[in-house]
Write a protein that holds these residues in place. Structure first.
Motif, PDB file in Angstrom:
ATOM      1  N   LEU A 152       3.353  -5.735  28.873  1.00  0.00           N
ATOM      2  CA  LEU A 152       2.266  -5.495  27.931  1.00  0.00           C
ATOM      3  C   LEU A 152       2.715  -5.185  26.504  1.00  0.00           C
ATOM      4  O   LEU A 152       1.892  -5.084  25.608  1.00  0.00           O
ATOM      5  CB  LEU A 152       1.388  -4.338  28.437  1.00  0.00           C
ATOM      6  N   GLY A 153       4.005  -5.002  26.307  1.00  0.00           N
ATOM      7  CA  GLY A 153       4.487  -4.724  24.956  1.00  0.00           C
ATOM      8  C   GLY A 153       3.930  -3.434  24.392  1.00  0.00           C
ATOM      9  O   GLY A 153       4.012  -2.372  25.014  1.00  0.00           O
ATOM     10  N   PHE A 154       3.303  -3.509  23.191  1.00  0.00           N
ATOM     11  CA  PHE A 154       2.822  -2.303  22.509  1.00  0.00           C
ATOM     12  C   PHE A 154       1.656  -1.624  23.241  1.00  0.00           C
ATOM     13  O   PHE A 154       1.313  -0.471  22.952  1.00  0.00           O
ATOM     14  CB  PHE A 154       2.423  -2.633  21.065  1.00  0.00           C
ATOM     15  N   LEU A 155       1.048  -2.327  24.208  1.00  0.00           N
ATOM     16  CA  LEU A 155      -0.049  -1.729  24.976  1.00  0.00           C
ATOM     17  C   LEU A 155       0.452  -0.932  26.185  1.00  0.00           C
ATOM     18  O   LEU A 155      -0.345  -0.329  26.898  1.00  0.00           O
ATOM     19  CB  LEU A 155      -1.015  -2.813  25.457  1.00  0.00           C
ATOM     20  N   ALA A 156       1.758  -0.926  26.386  1.00  0.00           N
ATOM     21  CA  ALA A 156       2.330  -0.236  27.545  1.00  0.00           C
ATOM     22  C   ALA A 156       1.911   1.235  27.634  1.00  0.00           C
ATOM     23  O   ALA A 156       1.561   1.709  28.716  1.00  0.00           O
ATOM     24  CB  ALA A 156       3.853  -0.360  27.532  1.00  0.00           C
ATOM     25  N   PRO A 157       1.918   1.997  26.528  1.00  0.00           N
ATOM     26  CA  PRO A 157       1.507   3.407  26.625  1.00  0.00           C
ATOM     27  C   PRO A 157       0.081   3.583  27.121  1.00  0.00           C
ATOM     28  O   PRO A 157      -0.226   4.559  27.818  1.00  0.00           O
ATOM     29  CB  PRO A 157       1.668   3.921  25.190  1.00  0.00           C
ATOM     30  N   VAL A 158      -0.806   2.633  26.766  1.00  0.00           N
ATOM     31  CA  VAL A 158      -2.199   2.718  27.211  1.00  0.00           C
ATOM     32  C   VAL A 158      -2.281   2.577  28.727  1.00  0.00           C
ATOM     33  O   VAL A 158      -2.930   3.381  29.414  1.00  0.00           O
ATOM     34  CB  VAL A 158      -3.063   1.633  26.528  1.00  0.00           C
ATOM     35  N   ALA A 159      -1.620   1.551  29.253  1.00  0.00           N
ATOM     36  CA  ALA A 159      -1.630   1.333  30.702  1.00  0.00           C
ATOM     37  C   ALA A 159      -0.980   2.500  31.440  1.00  0.00           C
ATOM     38  O   ALA A 159      -1.462   2.928  32.496  1.00  0.00           O
ATOM     39  CB  ALA A 159      -0.905   0.027  31.045  1.00  0.00           C
ATOM     40  N   TYR A 160       0.098   3.007  30.880  1.00  0.00           N
ATOM     41  CA  TYR A 160       0.789   4.140  31.502  1.00  0.00           C
ATOM     42  C   TYR A 160      -0.112   5.376  31.534  1.00  0.00           C
ATOM     43  O   TYR A 160      -0.152   6.105  32.525  1.00  0.00           O
ATOM     44  CB  TYR A 160       2.068   4.447  30.725  1.00  0.00           C
ATOM     45  N   PHE A 161      -0.869   5.590  30.443  1.00  0.00           N
ATOM     46  CA  PHE A 161      -1.823   6.703  30.392  1.00  0.00           C
ATOM     47  C   PHE A 161      -2.914   6.540  31.447  1.00  0.00           C
ATOM     48  O   PHE A 161      -3.255   7.492  32.160  1.00  0.00           O
ATOM     49  CB  PHE A 161      -2.447   6.793  29.004  1.00  0.00           C
ATOM     50  N   LEU A 162      -3.460   5.348  31.548  1.00  0.00           N
ATOM     51  CA  LEU A 162      -4.526   5.107  32.531  1.00  0.00           C
ATOM     52  C   LEU A 162      -4.036   5.390  33.948  1.00  0.00           C
ATOM     53  O   LEU A 162      -4.718   6.044  34.737  1.00  0.00           O
ATOM     54  CB  LEU A 162      -5.013   3.660  32.432  1.00  0.00           C
ATOM     55  N   GLN A 163      -2.842   4.898  34.269  1.00  0.00           N
ATOM     56  CA  GLN A 163      -2.320   5.055  35.623  1.00  0.00           C
ATOM     57  C   GLN A 163      -1.937   6.492  35.939  1.00  0.00           C
ATOM     58  O   GLN A 163      -2.231   6.984  37.033  1.00  0.00           O
ATOM     59  CB  GLN A 163      -1.104   4.148  35.820  1.00  0.00           C
ATOM     60  N   ASN A 164      -1.285   7.157  35.013  1.00  0.00           N
ATOM     61  CA  ASN A 164      -0.670   8.447  35.325  1.00  0.00           C
ATOM     62  C   ASN A 164      -1.441   9.664  34.842  1.00  0.00           C
ATOM     63  O   ASN A 164      -1.107  10.787  35.231  1.00  0.00           O
ATOM     64  CB  ASN A 164       0.750   8.488  34.750  1.00  0.00           C
ATOM     65  N   VAL A 165      -2.449   9.452  34.007  1.00  0.00           N
ATOM     66  CA  VAL A 165      -3.250  10.579  33.514  1.00  0.00           C
ATOM     67  C   VAL A 165      -4.721  10.445  33.924  1.00  0.00           C
ATOM     68  O   VAL A 165      -5.291  11.347  34.538  1.00  0.00           O
ATOM     69  CB  VAL A 165      -3.131  10.716  31.984  1.00  0.00           C
TER      70      VAL A 165
END
Length: 411
Positions: A152-165
């Motif tokens: 996902l490139g620059f969107l990686a933090p968003v996906a990581y937030f959705l999954q882990n938070v």
């Protein structure tokens, strides 16, 4: 087909093995025998993976037992918006990115009198807010940040937030199922409260050849985090008589060409065979005549291809990572080495491949281990974690005052 006992309070499904699972029945709950699966892909999608295979194996058994099964998913090129497959009604809308919003209308129309299985792949479906009852959530595995970054490139933090938070908040009290102890531990550490393991099955081996060839398999799909590049390097260290067969759908044509270029640079291109996506029958034949299976994933939910390999007496040499360490028994049905240690991957493979007596022991134990994971057993686990569980909650729950008010108004 379904065998229904018209008793006062019971409905039983006839399991295809001949056994029966009794389910506490309430005519106001699940009355139309509907089951809705929400998953970002369906089993006919060329990029379907282990989570889709699990949902499919459960869905086709539900359909065979007389349950109306609807699978809401994303579309893909050439796929119709609606079709039936082995008794499963597949509804496709949007793509893998837009399906999370696009599915709302179809979900609302199909959720009444239904039990819901939501298969979560990092990004939550809005059904988490639209339906909190009569539902089980499946989390196949938690995706590492490195995979998000690659994909996902620059969107990686968003996906990581959705999954882990966000997900641990949305599904904290939900009934969650997963396939391995490794993933269960991760989910409990994140705050999920009700996490249950359901087995993942494997088809019994069909081919019993009298001889194994000097073949090594590396199952796909071919994605960067599966690290087929490491497998190519490990293979190049082995004796020259061993051929490597890599199969599965590639992430992209560009990635496939990178792997082929790597094989050329290693001087092994003539001994490396890229087969692409092959049929189940071809895959079984290949497993049955191969001596070893390589794996180099960053992580797995369970490692279905590992179990498939072992079911044909094909031991696995792989990295010691979550999921893989659950499906492969180290020094029993295969060898697990430190992640990223390509030299150890190659030396472990060499030790087995050059010692036929030792390899035969691993092969026999692999077959025995795989027999503990039959799809019909998984189906019984699945029913207990979904429909049976839902009916139990319904039977034990006190009457909601709003439900009572609605019934009084109806009079």
């Amino acid at each position: 087909m379904t065998a229904m006992n018209k008793g006062k309070n019971s409905l039983s499904f006839k399991i295809r093995s001949g056994e029966q699972t009794s389910i506490n029945s309430d005519p106001t709950f699940f009355s139309d025998k509907n089951f809705v699966i929400i998953n970002w892909r369906d089993i006919l999608n060329p990029k379907a993976g282990g989570a889709e295979r699990y949902c499919y194996e459960m869905a086709r058994r539900l359909a065979s037992d007389g349950i109306k099964v609807t699978w809401i998913t994303s579309g893909f090129e050439g796929a119709p918006s609606q079709e039936y497959h082995e008794g499963i009604k597949i509804l496709r809308v949007g793509n893998v990115f837009t399906v999370y919003l696009a599915m709302i209308g179809k979900f609302i129309r199909n959720r009444k009198n239904s039990y819901i299985l939501e298969s979560v792949n990092a990004i939550p479906f809005l059904s988490a807010m639209l339906s909190r009852k009569n539902k089980t959530v499946m989390i196949h595995h938690l995706i590492p940040y490195s995979v998000f970054r690659e994909k996902l490139g620059f969107l990686a933090p968003v996906a990581y937030f959705l999954q882990n938070v966000l997900n641990p908040v949305l599904y904290r009290k939900a009934r969650v199922i997963t396939n391995s102890e490794s993933t269960k531990k991760e989910l409990l550490d994140q705050g999920y409260r009700d996490v249950n393991i359901v087995k993942t099955g494997v088809d019994s081996g069909f081919y019993k050849p009298t001889i194994k060839m000097d073949y090594i398999v590396a199952p796909g799909p071919l994605r960067p985090w599966k690290n087929h590049s490491d497998i190519l390097t490990a293979h190049s260290i082995l004796p020259d008589n061993f051929h490597l067969f890599i199969f599965g759908a590639a992430e992209s044509e560009g990635y496939l060409q990178l792997l082929k270029a790597k094989a050329i640079s290693l001087g092994t291109r003539e001994r490396v065979h890229f087969l692409g996506k092959i049929s189940d029958d071809e895959k079984r034949k290949l497993f049955s005549i191969s001596k070893l299976s390589f794996g180099a994933s960053v992580k797995e939910g369970w490692g279905l291809s590992n179990m498939e390999s072992q079911s044909f007496g094909c031991p696995v040499v792989a990295y010691d990572v979550p999921g893989v360490r659950d499906s492969v028994r180290n020094y029993v049905t295969g060898r697990l080495v430190e992640f990223g240690n390509i030299t150890a991957l190659a030396s472990s493979a060499t030790e087995l491949l050059t010692n036929s007596s030792l390899l035969n022991q691993y092969s026999e134990r692999s077959i025995s281990w795989s027999r503990n994971f039959q799809w019909q057993e998984c189906y019984r686990d699945f029913l207990n974690a979904t429909v049976t569980y839902g009916r139990k909650l319904k039977a034990e729950a006190p009457e909601n005052r709003f439900d009572l008010f609605a019934r009084l108004r109806a009079r």
